[in-house]
Design a protein around this motif. Sequence first.
Motif, PDB file in Angstrom:
ATOM      1  N   TYR A  20       0.696  64.890  18.946  1.00  0.00           N
ATOM      2  CA  TYR A  20       1.169  65.484  17.700  1.00  0.00           C
ATOM      3  C   TYR A  20       2.674  65.355  17.532  1.00  0.00           C
ATOM      4  O   TYR A  20       3.258  64.329  17.807  1.00  0.00           O
ATOM      5  N   CYS A  21       3.285  66.445  17.136  1.00  0.00           N
ATOM      6  CA  CYS A  21       4.697  66.375  16.787  1.00  0.00           C
ATOM      7  C   CYS A  21       5.579  66.022  17.975  1.00  0.00           C
ATOM      8  O   CYS A  21       6.720  65.611  17.802  1.00  0.00           O
ATOM      9  N   HIS A  22       5.052  66.161  19.194  1.00  0.00           N
ATOM     10  CA  HIS A  22       5.863  65.813  20.365  1.00  0.00           C
ATOM     11  C   HIS A  22       6.300  64.361  20.329  1.00  0.00           C
ATOM     12  O   HIS A  22       7.313  63.984  20.912  1.00  0.00           O
ATOM     13  N   GLN A  23       5.503  63.567  19.646  1.00  0.00           N
ATOM     14  CA  GLN A  23       5.819  62.163  19.464  1.00  0.00           C
ATOM     15  C   GLN A  23       7.242  61.963  18.936  1.00  0.00           C
ATOM     16  O   GLN A  23       7.906  60.995  19.263  1.00  0.00           O
ATOM     17  N   PHE A  24       7.655  62.894  18.091  1.00  0.00           N
ATOM     18  CA  PHE A  24       8.921  62.719  17.391  1.00  0.00           C
ATOM     19  C   PHE A  24      10.109  63.385  18.099  1.00  0.00           C
ATOM     20  O   PHE A  24      11.207  63.387  17.604  1.00  0.00           O
ATOM     21  N   ILE A  25       9.805  64.004  19.250  1.00  0.00           N
ATOM     22  CA  ILE A  25      10.894  64.637  19.991  1.00  0.00           C
ATOM     23  C   ILE A  25      11.448  63.642  20.990  1.00  0.00           C
ATOM     24  O   ILE A  25      10.704  63.045  21.757  1.00  0.00           O
ATOM     25  N   ASN A  26      12.732  63.441  20.949  1.00  0.00           N
ATOM     26  CA  ASN A  26      13.395  62.505  21.847  1.00  0.00           C
ATOM     27  C   ASN A  26      13.090  62.887  23.298  1.00  0.00           C
ATOM     28  O   ASN A  26      13.509  63.949  23.766  1.00  0.00           O
ATOM     29  N   PRO A  27      12.338  62.032  24.037  1.00  0.00           N
ATOM     30  CA  PRO A  27      11.942  62.406  25.399  1.00  0.00           C
ATOM     31  C   PRO A  27      13.146  62.531  26.330  1.00  0.00           C
ATOM     32  O   PRO A  27      13.066  63.164  27.375  1.00  0.00           O
ATOM     33  N   ASN A  28      14.264  61.947  25.915  1.00  0.00           N
ATOM     34  CA  ASN A  28      15.444  62.011  26.774  1.00  0.00           C
ATOM     35  C   ASN A  28      16.360  63.180  26.430  1.00  0.00           C
ATOM     36  O   ASN A  28      17.422  63.338  27.003  1.00  0.00           O
ATOM     37  N   ASN A  48      17.021  64.971  17.107  1.00  0.00           N
ATOM     38  CA  ASN A  48      16.492  64.788  18.463  1.00  0.00           C
ATOM     39  C   ASN A  48      15.229  65.590  18.706  1.00  0.00           C
ATOM     40  O   ASN A  48      14.375  65.191  19.490  1.00  0.00           O
ATOM     41  N   LEU A  49      15.115  66.734  18.041  1.00  0.00           N
ATOM     42  CA  LEU A  49      13.981  67.611  18.321  1.00  0.00           C
ATOM     43  C   LEU A  49      12.841  67.445  17.320  1.00  0.00           C
ATOM     44  O   LEU A  49      11.940  68.275  17.232  1.00  0.00           O
ATOM     45  N   GLY A  50      12.885  66.350  16.553  1.00  0.00           N
ATOM     46  CA  GLY A  50      11.715  66.018  15.740  1.00  0.00           C
ATOM     47  C   GLY A  50      11.587  66.789  14.443  1.00  0.00           C
ATOM     48  O   GLY A  50      10.481  66.985  13.949  1.00  0.00           O
ATOM     49  N   TYR A  51      12.712  67.230  13.876  1.00  0.00           N
ATOM     50  CA  TYR A  51      12.650  67.927  12.581  1.00  0.00           C
ATOM     51  C   TYR A  51      12.956  67.005  11.409  1.00  0.00           C
ATOM     52  O   TYR A  51      12.301  67.057  10.385  1.00  0.00           O
ATOM     53  N   ILE A  52      13.977  66.190  11.583  1.00  0.00           N
ATOM     54  CA  ILE A  52      14.338  65.276  10.496  1.00  0.00           C
ATOM     55  C   ILE A  52      14.649  63.892  11.046  1.00  0.00           C
ATOM     56  O   ILE A  52      14.934  63.713  12.229  1.00  0.00           O
ATOM     57  N   GLY A 512       7.767  71.777  33.676  1.00  0.00           N
ATOM     58  CA  GLY A 512       9.146  72.190  33.407  1.00  0.00           C
ATOM     59  C   GLY A 512       9.699  71.543  32.159  1.00  0.00           C
ATOM     60  O   GLY A 512      10.329  72.196  31.322  1.00  0.00           O
ATOM     61  N   LYS A 513       9.425  70.263  32.000  1.00  0.00           N
ATOM     62  CA  LYS A 513       9.925  69.547  30.837  1.00  0.00           C
ATOM     63  C   LYS A 513       9.268  70.085  29.558  1.00  0.00           C
ATOM     64  O   LYS A 513       9.898  70.182  28.509  1.00  0.00           O
ATOM     65  N   LYS A 514       7.970  70.443  29.676  1.00  0.00           N
ATOM     66  CA  LYS A 514       7.273  70.989  28.505  1.00  0.00           C
ATOM     67  C   LYS A 514       7.884  72.316  28.072  1.00  0.00           C
ATOM     68  O   LYS A 514       8.072  72.572  26.881  1.00  0.00           O
ATOM     69  N   ILE A 515       8.185  73.162  29.066  1.00  0.00           N
ATOM     70  CA  ILE A 515       8.793  74.461  28.739  1.00  0.00           C
ATOM     71  C   ILE A 515      10.160  74.241  28.093  1.00  0.00           C
ATOM     72  O   ILE A 515      10.478  74.833  27.064  1.00  0.00           O
ATOM     73  N   ASN A 516      10.947  73.334  28.687  1.00  0.00           N
ATOM     74  CA  ASN A 516      12.270  73.049  28.123  1.00  0.00           C
ATOM     75  C   ASN A 516      12.182  72.547  26.685  1.00  0.00           C
ATOM     76  O   ASN A 516      12.977  72.922  25.832  1.00  0.00           O
TER      77      ASN A 516
END
Lengths: 602, 602
Positions: A20-28, A48-52, A512-516
């Motif tokens: 889902y939306c995680h796709q658009f969040i910069n993994p780095n 970076n966090l997938g909003y715009i 940990g990365k998911k929580i962050n």
Amino acid sequence: MRSLKTTAIKLSYISSKRSYCHQFINPNFDSKATKSGGGNNTNDLLTNLGYIYQLPTAGLLHYLPLGLRTVKKIGDIIRKNLNNSIDANEFPVNEVSLSSISPTSLWVKTGRYPNDEVFTLNKNGDKNAKFLLVPTCEEEITAMMKPYLKSYKNLPQIVYQISRKYRYEKRPRGGILRGREFLMKDAYSFHVNERDALKCFDMMKSKYDLIFQAFKIPYVSAWADSGEIGGDRSMEYHYLHEIGEDKLMICDECGIASNIEKCQSTPVGKGQFKDPVEVTWCLNKEGDTLIGIYYPGTHELDPRRVVEAYGGEDLDLDTINMPNEKVLLKYQRENEDIMLASMVRLMDCRLHPRSNLPDFPLSKYSKFQFVTIDEVDLCFSKVGDVCEHCGTGHLRMEKSIEVGHIFYLGDKYSKPLDLKYVSKDNAQEVVKMGCYGIGLSRVLGSIAELTKDDIGLRWPSTIAPYTVSFVTPPNIHDDTSLLREIEHLKNNNSTNTSDDWLFDLRKDISLGKKINTSHAAGIPICCIIGRKSWPYIELEIRGKRYSNTWEKAYEMEGNGSKFDWVSKGEKASTNSKNRTFEKHLVHKDDLNSVLAILLKDL
Amino acid sequence: MRSLKTTAIKLSYISSKRSYCHQFINPNFDSKATKSGGGNNTNDLLTNLGYIYQLPTAGLLHYLPLGLRTVKKIGDIIRKNLNNSIDANEFPVNEVSLSSISPTSLWVKTGRYPNDEVFTLNKNGDKNAKFLLVPTCEEEITAMMKPYLKSYKNLPQIVYQISRKYRYEKRPRGGILRGREFLMKDAYSFHVNERDALKCFDMMKSKYDLIFQAFKIPYVSAWADSGEIGGDRSMEYHYLHEIGEDKLMICDECGIASNIEKCQSTPVGKGQFKDPVEVTWCLNKEGDTLIGIYYPGTHELDPRRVVEAYGGEDLDLDTINMPNEKVLLKYQRENEDIMLASMVRLMDCRLHPRSNLPDFPLSKYSKFQFVTIDEVDLCFSKVGDVCEHCGTGHLRMEKSIEVGHIFYLGDKYSKPLDLKYVSKDNAQEVVKMGCYGIGLSRVLGSIAELTKDDIGLRWPSTIAPYTVSFVTPPNIHDDTSLLREIEHLKNNNSTNTSDDWLFDLRKDISLGKKINTSHAAGIPICCIIGRKSWPYIELEIRGKRYSNTWEKAYEMEGNGSKFDWVSKGEKASTNSKNRTFEKHLVHKDDLNSVLAILLKDL
């Protein structure tokens, strides 16, 4: 058989590899790598966090899933408050949706076209613009309502829409706060007379307070100038912030705020200012009166106050901004016999009677030609001035971001566009109007700006794209029975808010990365589900507390009595380097109730 | 005290003089005055009944409250079906919202700009268009997805949006079916290879079926040409109607439909057609081959089939549309020694071996120069041709309105815009794409067209702006206790559909006129509340029955057993001149349950 199959499908729905939306969040994206103290640029955070997604062309953007959800929530709050009546005598409210294209001919009639700040539409290569992209819809709505407001029986009416608006800016600053395309709620009201229109203005003021309170972020409503839109009563809604382009004067005693352009105050040191005294020369429109404006060199002249003090529309505003020499030359050229022309001196009330006034620049004049108007306020309010509302407090100045504006318009649009109704006495009368805007994209951008910290975004629960995220260790997929429990949790959510739950069951991302990620994206509550603690779920609170009613609920009900709920309260353990989060351990059967209690405060 | 006050406020909410959307319904609209047999123009109906406002400038419209509610319902059905997974291995779906402004530079790259059919944006007076208003978003989405699809792990992905699109038409036909601004759902999918993309195509086909079934109106899905958008598998969704601008060929045996441009069939009378035989001359791209296309004068040549029969891209399509003389001149001019040039004859399979072919127009030629390709299909299918799918049925032609279209795009956009991912083998591969559209405003317009009758509009309950209207005699306001009962009815609606209830409590309108307005506006059920029948409510059914499950429910439960429900069934009494409506008399306590049963069928 049938129900088993259904379960299987639903289970796979939640446990599939979808991101889902995680796709658009910069993994780095890494909160630890960012500067402490909120050093992240808000537009970069939103990106970076997938909003715009910001187009390379400055001033345009796309909404990604999280951003779209957030503006939808903002829109839903606005819609709900506009549609709900707050008292019995309220005006009828209808939602409409106007075309974003409007013929320029309509705008010529109201004097707002030609206009440097609108996009015009041409067929490729065609020079004569017949259409423009609407920056606001006073013209269109006035034209549209004509057939529906023929009689006093059809009034009052309020219509609103939430739609995209467009503004041509030569050098658009990138980002969401000031783009070439933006999302706006614009409402328009129609009335038989001014009294009714002002009653509506007050009603909308109450609704705006409910709306902005629902956003949870402290805001300031300030009296303002009506500007381009016209009319003579207007109030703006602001978030105070140093990046803002507006300036508000706020009383430290009564708290009443005004835009600096509108602010009236009692000057400090009235009649005490000696030097340096500045003078600005200007003319009346006929060019036969020379006006000298005397004011303290430490203050800024306010043309609007000068006009008011001079008493009328007769003053030629263009000449205020001309260099003095040019004005004097113009005056001499246009008045052959200077001795017959008249002169006016406006003296700011701050000046001392014995201030040293600059020499009069013309050689030929008679003192009988002079009229002097003194004791008038000709300058913008300054920090420290005495508030005109309470008469005791002093003004401070704050920078701010404007996010809403309501206006009484009078007949500014209804008159040129001939919007009339037949009154009870069978007479043709001009409809009186008001208009009421909120910038949805600006609210999104401002709240991001105001609430971000060195971890990332931090949304109030009312506008957060999701209120709760659920994260699991990557190996959850080996544990079918726990997956089934998660599914069960989701489906048995009785509070009808599971649409607001974001699941992050990705296989290739660490817990940990998911929580962050959840915290950085600003989701108010992160629920950690794992085999170790099950059937208890660990909750980490990322959202800011705007109230503390949960503690009462916890004491009354949570403390072993009604819910199985262990709170670590503010004495939270360390999550990442230097960061602590309030934590709760909640039994799965109590999850819905506890989430509801916690979210009320966030 | 507190609850009493709340009740008082709510009561005044419902009983106040508000008229809501009724404001926008032409009070002089009278179904009796309209021609019988559905003689009302659909755009006029939508305008008179408060759905749309047509701007004087043809091709633009505003949505009024009822119209806006209807497109929102259409959008909600689309959204729900796209978001819900239909099987376990489904692709992730995200909703986004792109800017409606796109830089032209992007469109130059894909060869879709310059373009006569888009609106370009200029600053007033500026000739070089840097931006256009999007008619569709393949370019923008391809550019936007780049940072999010770097690895095969990020694929597949589907994103969609529901937003306004723009099309420049020189002579726009007014109304909702073909405007310059329209509402469209456009989805785009991204895949590692063609196989995966085609799987997604099939999945979207299933979703489209669910969506169109939810609209309740019979539709046709037809194989189609991809046209401008590109790609090589495409299916359209149509409503059959005589005002449609599309033509479908449908098999009377297997029912498979194709757009006439795409339809393949076995011609009737193969090898039997004698005269008149037509010939069209054309050239290959190098200009050194003359091609003669021979076909029956009773048929229309299909350039696409000619290209296919000729076998390749080498044919110069421009020359097919030139007059024969010009082609022959061009051929002679470009080939100095005609005897060295080659000639091809394409013979349509319908021609009889001994058909009289037109004389060859050039004087110098050798028969050894000729190559003949015969037995090929060069013409559009005709009514009566044998269906190529079942091989037995015959084709009929139907006019239709296109409302949806799904495409496999391949790399048409990803290649020029360089959308690549890193494969498992660490190679750079071009992403394969699909796109999927539904025109929301066209669905609204088509269903209005298909369902209207001589009374007015007649919506399926799933997309009706309100499913139920409540009307009262004007004197209801003297009866506070009944008003309170209505309020109670509304607040105790457990089925959570009261948002779909429209109240018409106006004082100055007669009960008869209120009922007529509800029916004309196409609200499926009209509930008549009056002191005489209370606590029973009279229901008039305006909606069409798409199924008849209610009868079973009525027999099982309604017949005095579970619900207090008297049905007059189809033997309804006369409402207005010549019109009968199915009627039911329902006890107030059973209203919610009975409405739920009835609405299922409407």
